[in-house]
Design a protein around this motif. Structure first.
Motif, mmCIF file in Angstrom:
data_model
loop_
_atom_site.group_PDB
_atom_site.id
_atom_site.type_symbol
_atom_site.label_atom_id
_atom_site.label_comp_id
_atom_site.label_asym_id
_atom_site.label_seq_id
_atom_site.Cartn_x
_atom_site.Cartn_y
_atom_site.Cartn_z
ATOM 1 N N THR A 1 0.849 -1.202 0.000
ATOM 2 C CA THR A 1 0.000 0.000 0.000
ATOM 3 C C THR A 1 0.883 1.250 0.000
ATOM 4 O O THR A 1 1.813 1.369 0.790
ATOM 5 C CB THR A 1 -0.894 0.045 1.249
ATOM 6 O OG1 THR A 1 -0.116 -0.340 2.365
ATOM 7 C CG2 THR A 1 -2.107 -0.831 1.108
ATOM 8 N N ILE A 2 0.531 2.165 -0.907
ATOM 9 C CA ILE A 2 1.264 3.434 -1.030
ATOM 10 C C ILE A 2 0.272 4.580 -0.848
ATOM 11 O O ILE A 2 -0.861 4.512 -1.342
ATOM 12 C CB ILE A 2 1.919 3.560 -2.425
ATOM 13 C CG1 ILE A 2 2.863 2.388 -2.715
ATOM 14 C CG2 ILE A 2 2.674 4.889 -2.550
ATOM 15 C CD1 ILE A 2 3.508 2.430 -4.115
ATOM 16 N N LEU A 3 0.710 5.610 -0.136
ATOM 17 C CA LEU A 3 -0.069 6.851 -0.028
ATOM 18 C C LEU A 3 0.767 7.980 -0.605
ATOM 19 O O LEU A 3 1.957 8.103 -0.286
ATOM 20 C CB LEU A 3 -0.379 7.150 1.451
ATOM 21 C CG LEU A 3 -0.995 8.529 1.730
ATOM 22 C CD1 LEU A 3 -2.399 8.647 1.102
ATOM 23 C CD2 LEU A 3 -1.078 8.785 3.238
ATOM 24 N N MET B 1 -6.658 2.343 6.566
ATOM 25 C CA MET B 1 -5.686 1.340 6.095
ATOM 26 C C MET B 1 -4.294 1.741 6.570
ATOM 27 O O MET B 1 -4.092 2.877 7.015
ATOM 28 C CB MET B 1 -5.717 1.265 4.567
ATOM 29 C CG MET B 1 -5.361 2.576 3.921
ATOM 30 S SD MET B 1 -5.705 2.597 2.155
ATOM 31 C CE MET B 1 -7.410 3.080 2.105
ATOM 32 N N ASN B 2 -3.362 0.800 6.462
ATOM 33 C CA ASN B 2 -1.969 1.083 6.799
ATOM 34 C C ASN B 2 -1.147 1.144 5.519
ATOM 35 O O ASN B 2 -1.554 0.601 4.484
ATOM 36 C CB ASN B 2 -1.411 -0.007 7.709
ATOM 37 C CG ASN B 2 -1.875 0.198 9.143
ATOM 38 O OD1 ASN B 2 -2.739 1.025 9.413
ATOM 39 N ND2 ASN B 2 -1.304 -0.549 10.054
ATOM 40 N N LEU C 1 1.549 3.956 9.405
ATOM 41 C CA LEU C 1 2.714 3.423 8.687
ATOM 42 C C LEU C 1 3.139 2.114 9.351
ATOM 43 O O LEU C 1 3.307 2.056 10.574
ATOM 44 C CB LEU C 1 3.850 4.457 8.763
ATOM 45 C CG LEU C 1 5.072 4.213 7.883
ATOM 46 C CD1 LEU C 1 4.711 4.313 6.396
ATOM 47 C CD2 LEU C 1 6.167 5.252 8.208
ATOM 48 N N ASN C 2 3.279 1.072 8.543
ATOM 49 C CA ASN C 2 3.726 -0.211 9.101
ATOM 50 C C ASN C 2 5.164 -0.090 9.580
ATOM 51 O O ASN C 2 5.937 0.724 9.067
ATOM 52 C CB ASN C 2 3.645 -1.295 8.022
ATOM 53 C CG ASN C 2 2.202 -1.611 7.655
ATOM 54 O OD1 ASN C 2 1.342 -1.674 8.538
ATOM 55 N ND2 ASN C 2 1.935 -1.786 6.371
ATOM 56 N N SER D 1 12.620 8.472 5.514
ATOM 57 C CA SER D 1 12.450 8.159 6.935
ATOM 58 C C SER D 1 11.821 6.778 7.048
ATOM 59 O O SER D 1 10.805 6.504 6.398
ATOM 60 C CB SER D 1 11.533 9.174 7.615
ATOM 61 O OG SER D 1 11.981 10.484 7.363
ATOM 62 N N ARG D 2 12.439 5.948 7.887
ATOM 63 C CA ARG D 2 11.958 4.564 8.031
ATOM 64 C C ARG D 2 11.410 4.375 9.439
ATOM 65 O O ARG D 2 12.065 4.764 10.418
ATOM 66 C CB ARG D 2 13.117 3.613 7.785
ATOM 67 C CG ARG D 2 12.801 2.148 7.913
ATOM 68 C CD ARG D 2 14.033 1.314 7.648
ATOM 69 N NE ARG D 2 13.747 -0.076 7.915
ATOM 70 C CZ ARG D 2 13.824 -0.635 9.114
ATOM 71 N NH1 ARG D 2 14.184 0.076 10.170
ATOM 72 N NH2 ARG D 2 13.534 -1.919 9.267
ATOM 73 N N LYS D 3 10.223 3.794 9.552
ATOM 74 C CA LYS D 3 9.622 3.601 10.883
ATOM 75 C C LYS D 3 10.297 2.437 11.590
ATOM 76 O O LYS D 3 10.452 1.357 11.020
ATOM 77 C CB LYS D 3 8.121 3.346 10.769
ATOM 78 C CG LYS D 3 7.438 3.267 12.118
ATOM 79 C CD LYS D 3 5.936 3.371 11.964
ATOM 80 C CE LYS D 3 5.238 3.065 13.266
ATOM 81 N NZ LYS D 3 3.784 3.161 13.140
#
Ligand SMILES: C[S@@+](CC[C@H](N)C(=O)[O-])C[C@H]1O[C@@H](n2cnc3c(N)ncnc32)[C@H](O)[C@@H]1O
Length: 213
Positions: A60-62, A127-128, A152-153, A210-212
């Protein structure tokens, strides 16, 4: 603004992937028919977005800020077969132009358009996401981050465009320059927020990954 010499810029482009034919057409038609064509990501940044998306293989992309759909199509290149890309733009006049190019691509059925203010639409998306591209409304980048971070996952990535704002982030800010103020606050937020790890890249007008955690 060129942060490196134009000769080196040309060299980098020559030694990177070519711009796909459909995106060349979209790029040309945007320059012919749409106001402010400089907003479009363009050949080199588009290939960077495509490469990052292919490495992540998101489900999934936003995207916040569709404009004429160029970056959406670049990001869609990495999406999984069953994946979806959700893209928001406040300018309803761009809707048909975007849809024409989405349908000319192989991702038409996977791309969902939303018209309206992203600040109102993002909270309604139930959604995520694995990958988010923020490229609209610089004043509100911090607000978008807060709306997105819980959606964000873990391991998911936020790409933020224009974080160097033609170098204005280093200059003294005019009192009414809300965009530069917003970007300076956002860059500090990404650096200090313990929920993400962040690297700023001097690509075009500045692109942060940026990475969660
Ligand atoms: C820089 S352009 C996006 C370019 C596109 N991502 C690309 O690379 O080809 C920014 C877009 O954000 C849209 N926009 C501005 N404010 C917005 C808001 N509050 N919500 C949603 N879209 C917005 C504008 O209409 C414009 O089309």
């Amino acid at each position: 603004m060129h942060f490196i010499s134009e000769d080196l810029d040309d060299y980098i482009i020559k030694h990177s992937e070519d711009e796909p034919k459909l995106l060349q057409k979209l790029n040309r038609e945007t320059h012919q028919k749409i106001l402010q064509p400089r907003m479009l990501s363009g050949h080199y940044q588009g290939r960077v977005l495509s490469m990052i998306s292919k490495l992540i293989q998101p489900k999934t992309i936003l995207e916040i800020g569709t404009y004429t759909g160029y970056s959406a199509l670049c990001l869609a290149e990495g999406i999984r077969l069953e994946g979806e890309l959700h893209t928001i733009d406040i300018n309803e006049e761009l809707y048909d132009f975007q849809r024409k190019y989405f349908d000319l691509s192989s991702y038409g059925k996977q791309i969902h358009q939303y018209v309206g203010d992203a600040l109102e639409i993002v909270p309604k998306l139930n959604m995520n996401f694995d990958l988010v591209f923020i490229d609209a409304d610089k004043e509100n980048y911090c607000n978008y981050f807060e709306l997105i971070i819980d959606k964000l996952n873990v391991g998911g990535v936020i790409l933020s465009d224009n974080v160097l704002w033609s170098g204005k982030v280093l200059e003294s800010i005019k009192p009414d320059d809300v965009d530069t103020k917003g970007l300076i606050a956002y860059n500090a937020l990404l650096k200090n927020d313990v929920r993400v790890e962040t690297v700023m890249l001097p690509i075009r007008d500045g692109l942060t990954i940026s990475r969660k955690k």
